[in-house]
Design a protein around this motif. Structure first.
Motif, short mmCIF file in Angstrom:
data_model
loop_
_atom_site.label_atom_id
_atom_site.label_comp_id
_atom_site.label_asym_id
_atom_site.label_seq_id
_atom_site.Cartn_x
_atom_site.Cartn_y
_atom_site.Cartn_z
N THR A 121 -6.73 0.51 3.14
CA THR A 121 -7.06 -0.91 3.10
C THR A 121 -5.72 -1.64 3.05
O THR A 121 -5.02 -1.59 2.03
N CYS A 122 -5.35 -2.26 4.16
CA CYS A 122 -4.05 -2.92 4.28
C CYS A 122 -4.22 -4.42 4.08
O CYS A 122 -5.05 -5.05 4.73
N VAL A 131 -8.83 6.37 4.68
CA VAL A 131 -8.89 4.97 5.13
C VAL A 131 -7.92 4.16 4.28
O VAL A 131 -7.99 4.19 3.05
N HIS A 151 -1.33 0.88 11.53
CA HIS A 151 -1.08 -0.44 10.94
C HIS A 151 0.38 -0.76 11.23
O HIS A 151 1.27 0.07 10.99
N GLU A 153 -7.33 -5.51 6.28
CA GLU A 153 -7.70 -4.69 7.42
C GLU A 153 -7.95 -3.27 6.94
O GLU A 153 -7.17 -2.74 6.16
N GLU A 154 -9.02 -2.64 7.43
CA GLU A 154 -9.25 -1.23 7.16
C GLU A 154 -8.68 -0.43 8.32
O GLU A 154 -9.03 -0.67 9.48
N HIS A 178 -8.33 3.30 9.83
CA HIS A 178 -8.94 4.63 9.75
C HIS A 178 -8.04 5.68 10.38
O HIS A 178 -7.12 5.35 11.15
N ASN A 202 -5.72 2.69 -1.46
CA ASN A 202 -6.64 3.78 -1.13
C ASN A 202 -7.88 3.59 -1.99
O ASN A 202 -7.91 4.00 -3.14
N ASN A 203 -8.90 2.97 -1.42
CA ASN A 203 -10.16 2.75 -2.13
C ASN A 203 -11.12 3.93 -1.98
O ASN A 203 -12.21 3.90 -2.55
#
Length: 110
Positions: free
Chosen positions: A66-67, A64, A82, A74-75, A77, A94-95
């Protein structure tokens, strides 16, 4: 034309564009386009950057992303895209606990 990323040497970049952590990059570039297969390691990020003369399309293959896009979060997946159009800015984080694998294309508009 076939681009085989398995035959392109991986470059490990620490703190890509001012971010943190490791990015593992396999890139194909010519004067018209950058085509990339990247792995952003867990906890890593790219730095904030603008696409003033081009755009970027990022297709997430695993994990995932996280942008951070124009101040929005925005996440993205696996299986989603994106898009950062010309004239906009973004960075990715990258969380997650697994590698973030993505395919990206940056067409050059000369």
């Amino acid at each position: 034309m076939i681009i085989d990323f398995e035959k392109i040497t991986t470059t490990v970049i620490e703190g890509f564009r001012g971010g943190k952590g490791e990015l593992h990059a396999r890139n194909y570039m010519d004067d018209k386009c950058k085509i990339m297969r990247h792995i952003l390691k867990p906890g890593a990020s790219s730095g904030l950057h603008s696409h003033d003369e081009n755009c970027e399309i990022v297709f997430v293959l695993q994990g995932v992303a996280t942008c951070h896009y124009d101040g929005q979060i925005e996440e993205v997946h696996a299986g989603q895209v994106h898009y950062c159009p010309m004239g906009h800015s973004h960075f990715m984080v990258n969380n997650g606990e697994e590698d973030l694998l993505y395919f990206a294309v940056v067409p050059e508009h000369h």
